[in-house]
Design a protein around this motif. Structure first.
Motif, PDB file in Angstrom:
ATOM      1  N   PHE A   1       0.836  -1.190   0.000  1.00 29.62           N
ATOM      2  CA  PHE A   1       0.000   0.000   0.000  1.00 29.62           C
ATOM      3  C   PHE A   1       0.882   1.255   0.000  1.00 29.62           C
ATOM      4  CE2 PHE A   1      -2.753  -3.084   2.351  1.00 29.62           C
ATOM      5  CZ  PHE A   1      -3.669  -3.254   1.317  1.00 29.62           C
ATOM      6  N   SER A   2       0.532   2.196  -0.829  1.00 28.93           N
ATOM      7  CA  SER A   2       1.352   3.414  -0.925  1.00 28.93           C
ATOM      8  C   SER A   2       1.258   4.212   0.366  1.00 28.93           C
ATOM      9  CB  SER A   2       0.874   4.264  -2.119  1.00 28.93           C
ATOM     10  OG  SER A   2      -0.481   4.630  -1.952  1.00 28.93           O
ATOM     11  N   GLY A   3       2.415   4.629   0.859  1.00 28.43           N
ATOM     12  CA  GLY A   3       2.486   5.470   2.045  1.00 28.43           C
ATOM     13  C   GLY A   3       2.329   4.699   3.341  1.00 28.43           C
ATOM     14  N   SER A   4       2.178   3.366   3.308  1.00 29.80           N
ATOM     15  CA  SER A   4       1.995   2.587   4.526  1.00 29.80           C
ATOM     16  C   SER A   4       3.341   2.107   5.022  1.00 29.80           C
ATOM     17  CB  SER A   4       1.086   1.383   4.245  1.00 29.80           C
ATOM     18  OG  SER A   4      -0.178   1.830   3.840  1.00 29.80           O
ATOM     19  N   VAL A   5       3.760   2.632   6.144  1.00 26.15           N
ATOM     20  CA  VAL A   5       5.051   2.229   6.713  1.00 26.15           C
ATOM     21  C   VAL A   5       4.876   1.707   8.124  1.00 26.15           C
ATOM     22  CG1 VAL A   5       6.387   3.830   5.307  1.00 26.15           C
ATOM     23  CG2 VAL A   5       5.461   4.596   7.498  1.00 26.15           C
ATOM     24  N   ALA A   6       3.639   1.696   8.646  1.00 25.37           N
ATOM     25  CA  ALA A   6       3.413   1.280  10.028  1.00 25.37           C
ATOM     26  C   ALA A   6       3.175  -0.218  10.149  1.00 25.37           C
ATOM     27  CB  ALA A   6       2.221   2.043  10.612  1.00 25.37           C
ATOM     28  N   PHE A   7       3.087  -0.941   9.057  1.00 23.73           N
ATOM     29  CA  PHE A   7       2.872  -2.394   9.135  1.00 23.73           C
ATOM     30  C   PHE A   7       3.400  -3.018   7.851  1.00 23.73           C
ATOM     31  CE2 PHE A   7      -0.903  -0.678   7.077  1.00 23.73           C
ATOM     32  CZ  PHE A   7      -1.100  -1.544   6.007  1.00 23.73           C
ATOM     33  N   ASP A   8       3.675  -4.363   7.922  1.00 20.33           N
ATOM     34  CA  ASP A   8       3.898  -5.112   6.685  1.00 20.33           C
ATOM     35  C   ASP A   8       2.968  -6.313   6.705  1.00 20.33           C
ATOM     36  OD1 ASP A   8       5.570  -7.812   7.066  1.00 20.33           O
ATOM     37  OD2 ASP A   8       6.250  -6.343   8.576  1.00 20.33           O
ATOM     38  N   LEU A   9       2.530  -6.732   5.532  1.00 22.88           N
ATOM     39  CA  LEU A   9       1.403  -7.642   5.402  1.00 22.88           C
ATOM     40  C   LEU A   9       1.691  -8.617   4.274  1.00 22.88           C
ATOM     41  CD1 LEU A   9      -1.591  -8.315   6.145  1.00 22.88           C
ATOM     42  CD2 LEU A   9      -2.261  -6.593   4.447  1.00 22.88           C
ATOM     43  N   ARG A  10       1.285  -9.889   4.503  1.00 20.87           N
ATOM     44  CA  ARG A  10       1.467 -10.881   3.445  1.00 20.87           C
ATOM     45  C   ARG A  10       0.436 -11.993   3.629  1.00 20.87           C
ATOM     46  NH1 ARG A  10       5.351 -11.303  -0.243  1.00 20.87           N
ATOM     47  NH2 ARG A  10       5.634 -13.284  -1.341  1.00 20.87           N
ATOM     48  N   GLY A  11      -0.090 -12.507   2.528  1.00 20.13           N
ATOM     49  CA  GLY A  11      -1.065 -13.588   2.567  1.00 20.13           C
ATOM     50  C   GLY A  11      -0.840 -14.562   1.433  1.00 20.13           C
ATOM     51  N   THR A  12      -1.385 -15.777   1.574  1.00 21.34           N
ATOM     52  CA  THR A  12      -1.247 -16.788   0.529  1.00 21.34           C
ATOM     53  C   THR A  12      -2.423 -17.734   0.586  1.00 21.34           C
ATOM     54  OG1 THR A  12       0.252 -18.413  -0.453  1.00 21.34           O
ATOM     55  CG2 THR A  12       0.031 -18.459   1.929  1.00 21.34           C
ATOM     56  N   ASN A  13      -2.720 -18.359  -0.561  1.00 25.30           N
ATOM     57  CA  ASN A  13      -3.777 -19.360  -0.677  1.00 25.30           C
ATOM     58  C   ASN A  13      -3.254 -20.491  -1.552  1.00 25.30           C
ATOM     59  OD1 ASN A  13      -6.150 -20.108  -2.913  1.00 25.30           O
ATOM     60  ND2 ASN A  13      -6.739 -20.404  -0.781  1.00 25.30           N
ATOM     61  N   ILE A  14      -3.255 -21.719  -0.992  1.00 24.66           N
ATOM     62  CA  ILE A  14      -2.807 -22.899  -1.734  1.00 24.66           C
ATOM     63  C   ILE A  14      -3.975 -23.872  -1.752  1.00 24.66           C
ATOM     64  CG2 ILE A  14      -1.107 -24.747  -1.908  1.00 24.66           C
ATOM     65  CD1 ILE A  14       0.744 -23.061  -0.165  1.00 24.66           C
ATOM     66  N   PRO A  15      -4.702 -23.990  -2.880  1.00 25.27           N
ATOM     67  CA  PRO A  15      -5.885 -24.853  -2.905  1.00 25.27           C
ATOM     68  C   PRO A  15      -5.509 -26.327  -2.925  1.00 25.27           C
ATOM     69  CG  PRO A  15      -5.474 -23.958  -5.082  1.00 25.27           C
ATOM     70  CD  PRO A  15      -4.472 -23.309  -4.158  1.00 25.27           C
ATOM     71  N   ALA A  16      -6.433 -27.164  -2.397  1.00 23.43           N
ATOM     72  CA  ALA A  16      -6.213 -28.607  -2.420  1.00 23.43           C
ATOM     73  C   ALA A  16      -6.446 -29.158  -3.818  1.00 23.43           C
ATOM     74  CB  ALA A  16      -7.138 -29.303  -1.422  1.00 23.43           C
ATOM     75  N   GLU A  17      -7.346 -28.550  -4.585  1.00 25.72           N
ATOM     76  CA  GLU A  17      -7.598 -28.956  -5.956  1.00 25.72           C
ATOM     77  C   GLU A  17      -7.254 -27.773  -6.866  1.00 25.72           C
ATOM     78  OE1 GLU A  17     -11.596 -30.370  -6.207  1.00 25.72           O
ATOM     79  OE2 GLU A  17     -11.319 -31.881  -4.646  1.00 25.72           O
ATOM     80  N   GLN A  18      -7.646 -27.901  -8.145  1.00 25.68           N
ATOM     81  CA  GLN A  18      -7.319 -26.820  -9.059  1.00 25.68           C
ATOM     82  C   GLN A  18      -8.028 -25.524  -8.680  1.00 25.68           C
ATOM     83  OE1 GLN A  18      -8.027 -28.792 -12.953  1.00 25.68           O
ATOM     84  NE2 GLN A  18      -5.949 -28.174 -13.403  1.00 25.68           N
ATOM     85  N   VAL A  19      -9.237 -25.641  -8.138  1.00 21.71           N
ATOM     86  CA  VAL A  19      -9.937 -24.480  -7.595  1.00 21.71           C
ATOM     87  C   VAL A  19     -10.428 -24.850  -6.214  1.00 21.71           C
ATOM     88  CG1 VAL A  19     -10.620 -23.437  -9.774  1.00 21.71           C
ATOM     89  CG2 VAL A  19     -12.056 -25.221  -8.785  1.00 21.71           C
ATOM     90  N   GLY A  20     -10.459 -23.880  -5.295  1.00 13.74           N
ATOM     91  CA  GLY A  20     -10.809 -24.176  -3.916  1.00 13.74           C
ATOM     92  C   GLY A  20     -11.811 -23.199  -3.362  1.00 13.74           C
TER      93      GLY A  20
END
Length: 643
Positions: free
Chosen positions: A422-441
């Motif tokens: 996010f532009s101008g955001s220095v008070a936090f860092d953030l990360r997410g991920t999604n790994i499905p069990a099948e081709q779509v989850g």
């Protein structure tokens, strides 16, 4: 010289028959060889067990004499020296296997004998103090050595254990001056140790008895409990080391196995090279129960295999004659049989070239060739239909796979980038991920900024897998995000989203949701939950606590639901971890759950770092735990307050 197919078929059949005969002869010979070896070993084992019973009877007779001698001395405390000597002499004369017999007393055990006293009678042609000239001699062992000292096993072991004892073979110096073994019985009078009564067995007598068992090229050996050679065809090996020592010196595994069997007192059969020659022997051995010694009989293996070789040459001659006769008959039959087969071969060749329309028409024959032609016609028709059906199925599968790939690409496009920046955001860092069990989850997550500068965090888990769950996921994400963008409180967003999802949910799907609104400036976190797992917070001291989230019912099931919300605060350096049940319910190949306790321990051991390092450690541990065999989607989001 060029051979036609007919002759090649005839010759190939003859060679196949010859090869089969060779294999059959080899297998038969190996079976006969194993049977001959097994039969020889079985006979040897029965024989050696018979002889061990004979030796055991001999040793038992010696034991009875010594037990009687010890009992007589124990119950008659006033026996004179002459009476003790008479008892010794009676035992000596009662059993020719007994070379010598002694009564060795503990110092002070006899009132008139304060020191060592051990009358000893033995057979000898020399003169000492003959009671019967030239036959039985007498001496006091106390004049030769102090038998109470360590090293005199025949006295110290019964004294210390109060039990009867057969000694290891030894060279008696100061006594009978021969190689012998001794059976000792403690003399106990009213529980008090008085001394021991003994009988000595001359190893030369045992060797003579054992030597009588050997015939032709066989050999007979006897070993003590510790593997010392008691009897062997080569006299130089007797009392010189043990089987185990010889095995270590030569590195021979057969001697190591024999040493282990002798030490364990196990009967057995096997193969062994001669200790003093290069002959391979079949051996059988069994323990003598009374002494624990082992009797071994060996016979040359070549002698045992002689019947198997006679049987082998008989079968070889029979097989050569059979193959020659069969080859001649096959060559004659091949001229008549292979002609229609040649035509069928041409048709098969065309079929191999991909011409499925080619059919073999010659089906008039009422024999195996006609059956083969009809079967060929049937096969061609079935193959044509199968190829046509397979082509259709392949096209349909490719189309379905293409649609699933497109659906996966669309689903991934709906998710935010792993690191938003996010532009101008220095008070936090953030990360997410999604790994499905099948081709779509069905799992999804999202994070976005509101106009007032606050951050919205969202993680959810749709029931089910595949395309239906993915569609419901897309609808749920859109509804929740649109409501959250209006700036509504998390609890109100969930309430309205539940109402919207219930309006058109014919498949009965539902979704668990955790929704939070985070203020980067103050660290304040306002959140609400719709049946989702509560997130965890990693403190700056690596302590792990569960976020006190208010729980509510899942979205899409019940009408008129009211959701509560809670507030919390993230301190600088603390990390918020959001996850779905695909993490805690991950299973190892053995069926063990990853579990909340393991998750807490993992988070507590994760070094302080940015959100990416924490997320990578989390996903990596879960993937390794379940050996990359995911049964459910893996989704997680990590938020770290930096200031």
């Amino acid at each position: 010289m060029r051979l036609t197919v007919r002759w090649k078929l005839a010759l190939l059949t003859a060679l196949t028959l010859a090869a089969f005969s060779a294999v059959w002869i080899s297998v038969t010979f190996l079976q006969q060889r194993r049977a001959a070896v097994a039969d020889a070993q079985t006979r040897l084992l029965r024989e050696v067990q018979l002889h061990t019973a004979r030796f055991d009877t001999m040793f038992r007779s010696v034991e009875q004499i010594v037990r009687g001698l010890a009992g007589s001395i124990a119950i008659h405390p006033d026996l004179s020296d002459e009476q003790i000597a008479e008892h010794l002499e009676q035992g000596l004369l009662a059993n020719p296997l007994v070379f010598g017999s002694a009564a060795a007393f503990e110092p002070g055990a006899l009132p008139d004998r304060p020191g060592l006293f051990s009358p000893y009678l033995f057979r000898s042609a020399q003169t000492d103090r003959p009671r019967a000239p030239g036959a039985i001699l007498e001496k006091d062992l106390a004049f030769s050595y102090d038998y109470t000292r360590p090293g005199f096993e025949w006295y110290t072991v019964p004294r210390d254990t109060r039990r009867v004892h057969w000694t290891e073979p030894y060279l008696d110096t100061g006594g009978g001056e021969i190689a012998m073994c001794t059976y000792s019985v403690p003399i106990l009078r009213e529980g008090r140790f008085m001394g021991v009564a003994t009988a000595d067995v001359d190893l030369a007598d045992l060797r003579r008895v054992a030597g009588d068992l050997g015939v032709r090229d066989r050999f007979v050996a006897m070993f003590s409990r510790r593997g010392t050679v008691v009897s062997y065809p080569d006299p130089a090996a007797i009392l010189h080391g043990t089987i185990e020592a010889e095995a270590e010196r030569t590195g021979r595994e057969d001697l190591r196995r024999l040493a282990a069997s002798v030490a364990a007192g196990r009967p057995g059969a096997g193969e062994m090279m001669g200790i003093d020659d290069a002959t391979l022997y079949l051996i059988a051995h069994a323990p003598i129960p009374s002494t624990g010694w082992t009797l071994l009989i060996g016979t040359p293996k070549a002698e045992a295999l002689a019947p198997a070789f006679v049987h082998l040459w008989t079968r070889v001659i029979e097989s050569v004659l059979m193959v020659a006769l069969a080859a001649g008959l096959l060559m004659l039959a091949g001229l008549w049989v292979t002609r229609p087969l040649h035509r069928l071969s041409d048709a098969v060749s065309r079929l191999g070239g991909g011409d499925l329309r080619e059919m073999e028409q010659d089906v008039r024959r009422n024999d195996e060739i006609g059956d083969l032609a009809r079967a060929y016609n049937t096969m061609v028709g079935q193959l044509s239909r199968y190829v046509e059906a397979l082509t259709k199925q392949t096209r349909a599968r490719e189309a379905a796979d293409s649609e699933l790939r497109v659906a996966r690409e669309i689903q991934q496009a709906l998710l935010p980038p792993p690191s938003p920046g996010f532009s101008g955001s220095v008070a936090f860092d953030l990360r997410g991920t999604n790994i499905p069990a099948e081709q779509v989850g069905g799992d999804f997550f999202d994070y976005f900024m509101l106009p007032d500068g606050s951050l919205v965090l969202l993680i959810a888990d749709v029931s089910g897998k595949g395309v239906p769950a993915a569609i419901f996921m897309a609808v749920s994400r859109t509804v929740i995000k649109n409501l959250a963008m209006e700036g509504l409180p998390p609890a109100e967003v969930l309430r309205r989203a539940n109402t919207a999802l219930l309006a058109d949910n014919a498949r009965g799907l539902f979704v668990t949701v955790f929704l939070a609104r985070y203020s980067p400036a103050s660290g304040e976190l306002t959140h609400a939950s719709a049946g989702h797992l509560p997130p965890m917070v990693i403190g700056i001291d690596r302590s792990v606590r569960t976020l006190s989230a208010s729980q509510g019912t899942v979205l899409g099931c019940l009408e008129d639901q009211v959701f509560s919300q809670s507030s919390d605060r993230l301190e600088p350096g603390e990390r918020l971890v959001l996850y779905t049940d695909g993490l805690t319910e991950a299973r190892s190949p053995s069926g063990q759950l990853f579990g909340e306790a393991r998750l807490r321990q993992l988070l507590a051991e994760t070094p302080a770092g940015d959100s990416r390092e924490t997320l990578d450690a989390l996903i990596g541990a879960a993937s390794e735990f379940q050996a990359d065999r995911r049964a459910d989607d893996l989704t997680a989001v990590v938020l770290r307050r930096t200031a």
